[in-house]
Design a protein around this motif. Structure first.
Motif, mmCIF file in Angstrom:
data_model
loop_
_atom_site.group_PDB
_atom_site.id
_atom_site.type_symbol
_atom_site.label_atom_id
_atom_site.label_comp_id
_atom_site.label_asym_id
_atom_site.label_seq_id
_atom_site.Cartn_x
_atom_site.Cartn_y
_atom_site.Cartn_z
ATOM 1 N N LYS A 1 -28.421 8.305 60.239
ATOM 2 C CA LYS A 1 -26.879 7.312 61.497
ATOM 3 C C LYS A 1 -26.318 6.076 60.807
ATOM 4 C CE LYS A 1 -26.976 6.356 65.881
ATOM 5 N NZ LYS A 1 -27.463 6.055 67.374
ATOM 6 N N ARG A 2 -27.514 5.481 60.235
ATOM 7 C CA ARG A 2 -27.614 4.038 59.809
ATOM 8 C C ARG A 2 -26.672 3.940 58.863
ATOM 9 N NH1 ARG A 2 -27.910 -1.114 61.308
ATOM 10 N NH2 ARG A 2 -28.733 -2.611 58.647
ATOM 11 N N GLN B 1 -22.989 3.890 59.817
ATOM 12 C CA GLN B 1 -22.805 2.701 60.184
ATOM 13 C C GLN B 1 -22.274 1.779 59.220
ATOM 14 O OE1 GLN B 1 -25.857 2.049 62.931
ATOM 15 N NE2 GLN B 1 -24.891 2.789 65.039
ATOM 16 N N ARG C 1 -19.192 2.985 57.492
ATOM 17 C CA ARG C 1 -17.838 2.161 57.862
ATOM 18 C C ARG C 1 -17.427 1.119 57.736
ATOM 19 N NH1 ARG C 1 -19.614 6.721 60.406
ATOM 20 N NH2 ARG C 1 -20.587 5.942 62.705
ATOM 21 N N ASP C 2 -18.930 -0.422 57.666
ATOM 22 C CA ASP C 2 -18.158 -1.445 58.202
ATOM 23 C C ASP C 2 -19.120 -2.130 59.774
ATOM 24 O OD1 ASP C 2 -19.166 -4.360 56.552
ATOM 25 O OD2 ASP C 2 -16.793 -4.066 56.761
ATOM 26 N N GLU C 3 -19.171 -1.254 60.045
ATOM 27 C CA GLU C 3 -20.074 -1.039 61.649
ATOM 28 C C GLU C 3 -21.108 -2.225 62.051
ATOM 29 O OE1 GLU C 3 -18.033 3.054 62.706
ATOM 30 O OE2 GLU C 3 -19.956 2.734 63.329
ATOM 31 N N VAL C 4 -21.693 -2.051 60.677
ATOM 32 C CA VAL C 4 -22.841 -3.098 61.039
ATOM 33 C C VAL C 4 -23.483 -3.261 59.561
ATOM 34 C CG1 VAL C 4 -24.482 -2.219 62.397
ATOM 35 C CG2 VAL C 4 -24.374 -1.558 60.259
ATOM 36 N N SER C 5 -23.868 -4.818 59.467
ATOM 37 C CA SER C 5 -24.012 -5.800 57.701
ATOM 38 C C SER C 5 -25.137 -5.171 57.542
ATOM 39 C CB SER C 5 -24.526 -6.891 58.568
ATOM 40 O OG SER C 5 -22.965 -7.707 58.946
ATOM 41 N N LYS D 1 -14.088 -2.462 50.993
ATOM 42 C CA LYS D 1 -15.354 -2.392 51.655
ATOM 43 C C LYS D 1 -16.294 -2.536 49.864
ATOM 44 C CE LYS D 1 -15.376 0.451 55.004
ATOM 45 N NZ LYS D 1 -15.187 1.630 55.468
#
Length: 66
Positions: free
Chosen positions: A33-34, A37, A40-44, A2
């Motif tokens: 929190k953001r 995320q 962890r590459d959960e959101v762009s 990443k």
């Protein structure tokens, strides 16, 4: 790997281990929190978030395109 994780690893040294703190969150205007995320590459990333993180780590924003 990443992009953010790669940038952080490049910036870390024996004297500097990156651990996000309140100053970091306030500077980049991303809450804890953001950030988790994103890391962890959960959101762009948004463009504004990418700019803020690039500025914080003093890297070109194009690093996030790799």
């Amino acid at each position: 790997m990443k992009a953010i994780e790669s940038i952080i690893k490049e910036k870390q040294s024996g004297n500097f281990i990156f651990k996000p703190d309140q100053k970091f969150y306030e500077t980049v205007k991303i809450n804890q929190k953001r950030w988790g995320q994103i890391f962890r590459d959960e959101v762009s990333l948004s463009i504004d978030e990418a700019k803020a993180i690039a500025t914080f780590f003093n890297v070109p924003i194009t690093e996030f395109l790799k």
